[in-house]
Design a protein around this motif. Structure first.
Motif, PDB file in Angstrom:
ATOM      1  N   ILE A  84       0.861  -1.187   0.000  1.00 34.07           N
ATOM      2  CA  ILE A  84       0.000   0.000   0.000  1.00 34.07           C
ATOM      3  C   ILE A  84       0.892   1.229   0.000  1.00 34.07           C
ATOM      4  N   LEU A  85       0.678   2.062  -1.019  1.00 35.08           N
ATOM      5  CA  LEU A  85       1.463   3.280  -1.187  1.00 35.08           C
ATOM      6  C   LEU A  85       1.144   4.279  -0.086  1.00 35.08           C
ATOM      7  N   ASN A  86       2.102   5.137   0.194  1.00 31.16           N
ATOM      8  CA  ASN A  86       1.960   6.167   1.214  1.00 31.16           C
ATOM      9  C   ASN A  86       1.764   7.506   0.525  1.00 31.16           C
ATOM     10  N   SER A  87       0.588   8.082   0.640  1.00 27.24           N
ATOM     11  CA  SER A  87       0.274   9.337  -0.046  1.00 27.24           C
ATOM     12  C   SER A  87       1.040  10.524   0.515  1.00 27.24           C
ATOM     13  N   ASN A  88       1.685  10.361   1.662  1.00 24.87           N
ATOM     14  CA  ASN A  88       2.472  11.443   2.250  1.00 24.87           C
ATOM     15  C   ASN A  88       3.900  11.506   1.713  1.00 24.87           C
ATOM     16  N   LEU A  89       4.277  10.511   0.911  1.00 25.97           N
ATOM     17  CA  LEU A  89       5.622  10.480   0.350  1.00 25.97           C
ATOM     18  C   LEU A  89       5.562  10.719  -1.152  1.00 25.97           C
ATOM     19  N   SER A  90       6.657  11.153  -1.702  1.00 25.21           N
ATOM     20  CA  SER A  90       6.712  11.446  -3.136  1.00 25.21           C
ATOM     21  C   SER A  90       6.637  10.170  -3.965  1.00 25.21           C
ATOM     22  N   MET A  91       6.213  10.338  -5.215  1.00 27.89           N
ATOM     23  CA  MET A  91       6.199   9.212  -6.128  1.00 27.89           C
ATOM     24  C   MET A  91       7.614   8.654  -6.275  1.00 27.89           C
ATOM     25  N   GLY A  92       8.608   9.520  -6.328  1.00 30.22           N
ATOM     26  CA  GLY A  92       9.994   9.062  -6.451  1.00 30.22           C
ATOM     27  C   GLY A  92      10.403   8.154  -5.306  1.00 30.22           C
ATOM     28  N   ARG A  93      10.009   8.513  -4.096  1.00 22.25           N
ATOM     29  CA  ARG A  93      10.335   7.685  -2.922  1.00 22.25           C
ATOM     30  C   ARG A  93       9.618   6.344  -2.993  1.00 22.25           C
ATOM     31  N   MET A  94       8.360   6.348  -3.421  1.00 19.37           N
ATOM     32  CA  MET A  94       7.610   5.099  -3.526  1.00 19.37           C
ATOM     33  C   MET A  94       8.213   4.196  -4.609  1.00 19.37           C
ATOM     34  N   ILE A  95       8.649   4.796  -5.701  1.00 16.69           N
ATOM     35  CA  ILE A  95       9.280   4.019  -6.774  1.00 16.69           C
ATOM     36  C   ILE A  95      10.591   3.417  -6.276  1.00 16.69           C
ATOM     37  N   ASP A  96      11.383   4.206  -5.562  1.00 14.37           N
ATOM     38  CA  ASP A  96      12.616   3.675  -4.965  1.00 14.37           C
ATOM     39  C   ASP A  96      12.306   2.463  -4.097  1.00 14.37           C
ATOM     40  N   GLU A  97      11.295   2.583  -3.266  1.00 15.48           N
ATOM     41  CA  GLU A  97      10.902   1.482  -2.373  1.00 15.48           C
ATOM     42  C   GLU A  97      10.533   0.232  -3.170  1.00 15.48           C
ATOM     43  N   LEU A  98       9.689   0.405  -4.178  1.00 17.17           N
ATOM     44  CA  LEU A  98       9.231  -0.745  -4.961  1.00 17.17           C
ATOM     45  C   LEU A  98      10.385  -1.421  -5.690  1.00 17.17           C
ATOM     46  N   ILE A  99      11.349  -0.648  -6.173  1.00 19.90           N
ATOM     47  CA  ILE A  99      12.510  -1.231  -6.848  1.00 19.90           C
ATOM     48  C   ILE A  99      13.375  -1.997  -5.855  1.00 19.90           C
ATOM     49  N   ILE A 100      13.665  -1.393  -4.721  1.00 17.84           N
ATOM     50  CA  ILE A 100      14.482  -2.057  -3.700  1.00 17.84           C
ATOM     51  C   ILE A 100      13.818  -3.358  -3.258  1.00 17.84           C
ATOM     52  N   ILE A 101      12.531  -3.303  -2.996  1.00 20.93           N
ATOM     53  CA  ILE A 101      11.815  -4.502  -2.545  1.00 20.93           C
ATOM     54  C   ILE A 101      11.848  -5.578  -3.619  1.00 20.93           C
ATOM     55  N   ALA A 102      11.555  -5.206  -4.864  1.00 18.54           N
ATOM     56  CA  ALA A 102      11.526  -6.189  -5.953  1.00 18.54           C
ATOM     57  C   ALA A 102      12.874  -6.881  -6.117  1.00 18.54           C
ATOM     58  N   GLU A 103      13.945  -6.124  -5.939  1.00 22.81           N
ATOM     59  CA  GLU A 103      15.287  -6.670  -6.155  1.00 22.81           C
ATOM     60  C   GLU A 103      15.834  -7.464  -4.973  1.00 22.81           C
ATOM     61  N   THR A 104      15.306  -7.252  -3.785  1.00 18.35           N
ATOM     62  CA  THR A 104      15.908  -7.854  -2.599  1.00 18.35           C
ATOM     63  C   THR A 104      14.990  -8.820  -1.841  1.00 18.35           C
ATOM     64  N   ALA A 105      13.760  -8.958  -2.256  1.00 19.56           N
ATOM     65  CA  ALA A 105      12.799  -9.792  -1.513  1.00 19.56           C
ATOM     66  C   ALA A 105      13.232 -11.256  -1.485  1.00 19.56           C
ATOM     67  N   LEU A 106      13.024 -11.874  -0.354  1.00 15.91           N
ATOM     68  CA  LEU A 106      13.244 -13.307  -0.208  1.00 15.91           C
ATOM     69  C   LEU A 106      11.987 -14.037  -0.669  1.00 15.91           C
ATOM     70  N   ASP A 107      12.136 -15.308  -1.007  1.00 18.50           N
ATOM     71  CA  ASP A 107      10.975 -16.097  -1.412  1.00 18.50           C
ATOM     72  C   ASP A 107       9.880 -16.019  -0.350  1.00 18.50           C
ATOM     73  N   ASP A 108       8.688 -15.709  -0.772  1.00 17.80           N
ATOM     74  CA  ASP A 108       7.500 -15.673   0.091  1.00 17.80           C
ATOM     75  C   ASP A 108       7.608 -14.679   1.253  1.00 17.80           C
ATOM     76  N   GLU A 109       8.535 -13.745   1.190  1.00 20.32           N
ATOM     77  CA  GLU A 109       8.723 -12.789   2.274  1.00 20.32           C
ATOM     78  C   GLU A 109       7.470 -11.954   2.539  1.00 20.32           C
ATOM     79  N   TYR A 110       6.745 -11.640   1.501  1.00 20.64           N
ATOM     80  CA  TYR A 110       5.574 -10.776   1.636  1.00 20.64           C
ATOM     81  C   TYR A 110       4.258 -11.531   1.449  1.00 20.64           C
TER      82      TYR A 110
END
Length: 121
Positions: A84-110
């Motif tokens: 769930i995106l955070n409307s209080n943060l910039s789109m750039g920050r949310m994109i950074d988060e999604l990229i970091i998560i996609a690249e570093t997530a462990l199997d079934d982590e989420y």
């Protein structure tokens, strides 16, 4: 592991464009894209689609998504995750988060959980 995303119809399509622009190896679909659920598809159906296609849902829906996820799990089903995106943060920050998560997530982590962004400090 790299996560694949499905953006719900209320997420600005600029997220899809910017995610792919910044990391072209990501898999990022949006509701309404060819081969994806059509716009106005009900949230419970979106969760089934995410489960079947192994896509993490990215949404702004803080109100009803927890209820839909609880119902989905009660039926013995699963989802790779919901962010769930955070409307209080910039789109750039949310994109950074999604990229970091996609690249570093462990199997079934989420799996089967809702994660409110950001996860990094």
């Amino acid at each position: 592991m790299t996560l694949s995303y499905l953006l719900d119809e209320n997420v600005d399509l600029a997220y899809q464009i910017q995610l792919l622009k910044r990391n072209s190896s990501l898999v990022v679909f949006a509701v309404g894209d060819p081969g994806m659920p059509s716009k106005s598809t009900l949230d419970p159906e979106i969760l089934c689609w995410c489960e079947e296609q192994n896509l993490v849902l990215v949404t702004n829906n803080r109100a009803s998504m927890p209820i839909h996820l609880a119902d989905h799990i009660a039926q013995g089903r699963h989802v790779p995750g919901i962010f769930i995106l955070n409307s209080n943060l910039s789109m750039g920050r949310m994109i950074d988060e999604l990229i970091i998560i996609a690249e570093t997530a462990l199997d079934d982590e989420y799996q089967d959980v809702i994660t409110y962004l950001p996860v990094t400090k």
